[in-house]
Design a protein around this motif. Sequence first.
Motif, mmCIF file in Angstrom:
data_model
loop_
_atom_site.group_PDB
_atom_site.id
_atom_site.type_symbol
_atom_site.label_atom_id
_atom_site.label_comp_id
_atom_site.label_asym_id
_atom_site.label_seq_id
_atom_site.Cartn_x
_atom_site.Cartn_y
_atom_site.Cartn_z
ATOM 1 N N LEU A 95 33.934 46.904 42.003
ATOM 2 C CA LEU A 95 33.758 48.032 41.091
ATOM 3 C C LEU A 95 35.082 48.753 40.846
ATOM 4 C CD1 LEU A 95 30.343 49.444 42.393
ATOM 5 C CD2 LEU A 95 30.750 47.956 40.423
ATOM 6 N N ARG A 96 35.923 48.879 41.875
ATOM 7 C CA ARG A 96 37.231 49.503 41.688
ATOM 8 C C ARG A 96 38.111 48.654 40.778
ATOM 9 N NH1 ARG A 96 37.230 50.243 47.288
ATOM 10 N NH2 ARG A 96 38.865 48.637 47.445
ATOM 11 N N SER B 277 32.779 33.952 55.926
ATOM 12 C CA SER B 277 32.332 35.332 56.096
ATOM 13 C C SER B 277 32.743 36.138 54.874
ATOM 14 C CB SER B 277 32.938 35.950 57.363
ATOM 15 O OG SER B 277 32.577 35.212 58.506
ATOM 16 N N PRO B 278 32.009 37.201 54.549
ATOM 17 C CA PRO B 278 32.366 38.024 53.382
ATOM 18 C C PRO B 278 33.768 38.621 53.521
ATOM 19 C CG PRO B 278 30.140 38.525 54.118
ATOM 20 C CD PRO B 278 30.738 37.637 55.163
ATOM 21 N N VAL B 279 34.526 38.546 52.444
ATOM 22 C CA VAL B 279 35.876 39.124 52.435
ATOM 23 C C VAL B 279 36.034 40.174 51.341
ATOM 24 C CG1 VAL B 279 36.944 37.070 53.431
ATOM 25 C CG2 VAL B 279 36.758 37.261 50.950
ATOM 26 N N VAL B 280 35.012 40.301 50.488
ATOM 27 C CA VAL B 280 35.073 41.249 49.375
ATOM 28 C C VAL B 280 33.779 42.057 49.347
ATOM 29 C CG1 VAL B 280 35.257 41.514 46.870
ATOM 30 C CG2 VAL B 280 36.583 39.739 48.023
ATOM 31 N N SER B 281 33.913 43.356 49.199
ATOM 32 C CA SER B 281 32.746 44.242 49.134
ATOM 33 C C SER B 281 32.442 44.603 47.682
ATOM 34 C CB SER B 281 33.008 45.518 49.934
ATOM 35 O OG SER B 281 33.976 46.318 49.272
ATOM 36 N N PRO B 282 31.229 45.091 47.405
ATOM 37 C CA PRO B 282 30.925 45.549 46.042
ATOM 38 C C PRO B 282 31.877 46.634 45.571
ATOM 39 C CG PRO B 282 28.900 45.331 47.313
ATOM 40 C CD PRO B 282 30.036 45.128 48.273
ATOM 41 N N ASP B 283 32.315 47.504 46.472
ATOM 42 C CA ASP B 283 33.252 48.567 46.083
ATOM 43 C C ASP B 283 34.576 47.985 45.596
ATOM 44 O OD1 ASP B 283 31.463 50.555 46.638
ATOM 45 O OD2 ASP B 283 32.206 50.923 48.675
ATOM 46 N N ASP B 284 35.034 46.886 46.219
ATOM 47 C CA ASP B 284 36.268 46.233 45.768
ATOM 48 C C ASP B 284 36.127 45.782 44.316
ATOM 49 O OD1 ASP B 284 37.501 46.492 48.259
ATOM 50 O OD2 ASP B 284 36.677 44.589 48.977
ATOM 51 N N LYS C 238 37.251 49.082 37.104
ATOM 52 C CA LYS C 238 37.788 50.300 36.508
ATOM 53 C C LYS C 238 39.237 50.105 36.081
ATOM 54 C CE LYS C 238 34.769 53.530 39.002
ATOM 55 N NZ LYS C 238 34.695 54.635 39.994
ATOM 56 N N VAL C 239 39.999 49.373 36.894
ATOM 57 C CA VAL C 239 41.390 49.103 36.543
ATOM 58 C C VAL C 239 41.462 48.160 35.350
ATOM 59 C CG1 VAL C 239 43.571 48.137 37.362
ATOM 60 C CG2 VAL C 239 42.157 49.500 38.910
ATOM 61 N N VAL C 240 40.600 47.139 35.324
ATOM 62 C CA VAL C 240 40.574 46.193 34.204
ATOM 63 C C VAL C 240 40.338 46.930 32.889
ATOM 64 C CG1 VAL C 240 39.244 44.317 33.148
ATOM 65 C CG2 VAL C 240 39.910 44.169 35.555
ATOM 66 N N LEU D 153 34.946 40.347 37.418
ATOM 67 C CA LEU D 153 35.775 41.436 36.904
ATOM 68 C C LEU D 153 35.230 41.994 35.596
ATOM 69 C CD1 LEU D 153 39.325 39.949 37.589
ATOM 70 C CD2 LEU D 153 38.249 41.853 38.797
ATOM 71 N N CYS D 154 34.641 41.129 34.779
ATOM 72 C CA CYS D 154 34.165 41.538 33.456
ATOM 73 C C CYS D 154 32.717 41.984 33.459
ATOM 74 C CB CYS D 154 34.312 40.386 32.457
ATOM 75 S SG CYS D 154 35.999 39.886 32.137
ATOM 76 N N ASP D 155 32.023 41.828 34.596
ATOM 77 C CA ASP D 155 30.587 42.110 34.637
ATOM 78 C C ASP D 155 29.874 41.258 33.599
ATOM 79 O OD1 ASP D 155 28.253 43.262 35.517
ATOM 80 O OD2 ASP D 155 28.425 45.050 34.257
ATOM 81 N N GLY D 156 30.293 39.992 33.516
ATOM 82 C CA GLY D 156 29.748 39.090 32.503
ATOM 83 C C GLY D 156 29.133 37.849 33.122
#
Length: 329
Positions: free
Chosen positions: A217-218, A208-215, A221-223, A45-48
């Motif tokens: 990144l969106r 299996s993947p349950v989260v995409s990069p778009d999820d 933006k809210v954070v 979430l923090c890109d950290g």
Amino acid sequence: MTNQIDVLQERVSEEHGFVGKLRTEMARVVVGQSYLVDRLILGLLCDGHVLLEGVPGLAKTLSVKTLASLLDTQFQRLQFTPDLLPADVLGTLIYNPKDGDFSIRKGPIFSNLILADEINRAPAKVQSALLEAMQERQVTIGDTTYPLPDPFLVLATENPIEQEGTYPLPEAQVDRFMFKLRIGYPDIKEERLIMEQHATTGKKETLSPVVSPDDILRARKVVNQIYLDEKIKDYILSIIFATRDPAAYGLDMGDYLRFGASPRATISLALAARAHAFLQNRAYVTPQDVKTMAPDVLRHRVLVSYEAEAEEKDSDSLIADILKALPVP
């Protein structure tokens, strides 16, 4: 202001859904370790970047690999060893004698999620090769600079008890990790469940993947829009400045503190508090969000003196003293 927070709360609730998915799927493989799982999600979430410190066998590597399998992103595991070279991580120029020209061979760093396993086993020249990638999200090979994919996250592990064949991380690199986590042992109930689930051969969960990069990144933006009150900002600043000049805040720490937290810590603590509020499905930051995230953000940025070490005081205990002494808004 209340109406704005209500509107933001709706957006937080909409984007918060993937957090529950990750927690549920991670729990299928990683028993307990909710602290570790939540902090890995906070890193997203923090890109950290996140540095995981703990003795062997605490599911550090397993947690990162499990998280990577749940994200629809590129993943690379780098086993850091003494003979590793910067080119093995970043890539290099390859000479083509037929054309008389050089071509680029990109290294494994060009992925979304990087597991730097046992990062302190590589020499300083390899560790320093990560500085540009971690801070600027780009890599320079020869005279050309290449952007790294987004999201890009380095999750590194290290063993604190074994020093043979290891190299201390440069302070400049340590500061680029947003969080430093100290992973502890599970309790007896969790360990019984671990034994019951994993004390068999050949059993492996298929994820299996349950989260995409778009999820992701969106959600970021809210954070960034989570409400941070002026009093909370002042509280964050008082914590940071108290690590630099404790006497100015009425704290008697003698000569225990050698260096305080940098401005990068101020940015990280504010962002981490926002992300923690998001993790709690909340559109505003509370003082408790700040207090919860402060140790993970500051423990590797606050350097203690030899006097503190002689009296068995570490950065965690000094940060706890600061948080206890400062008035909470």
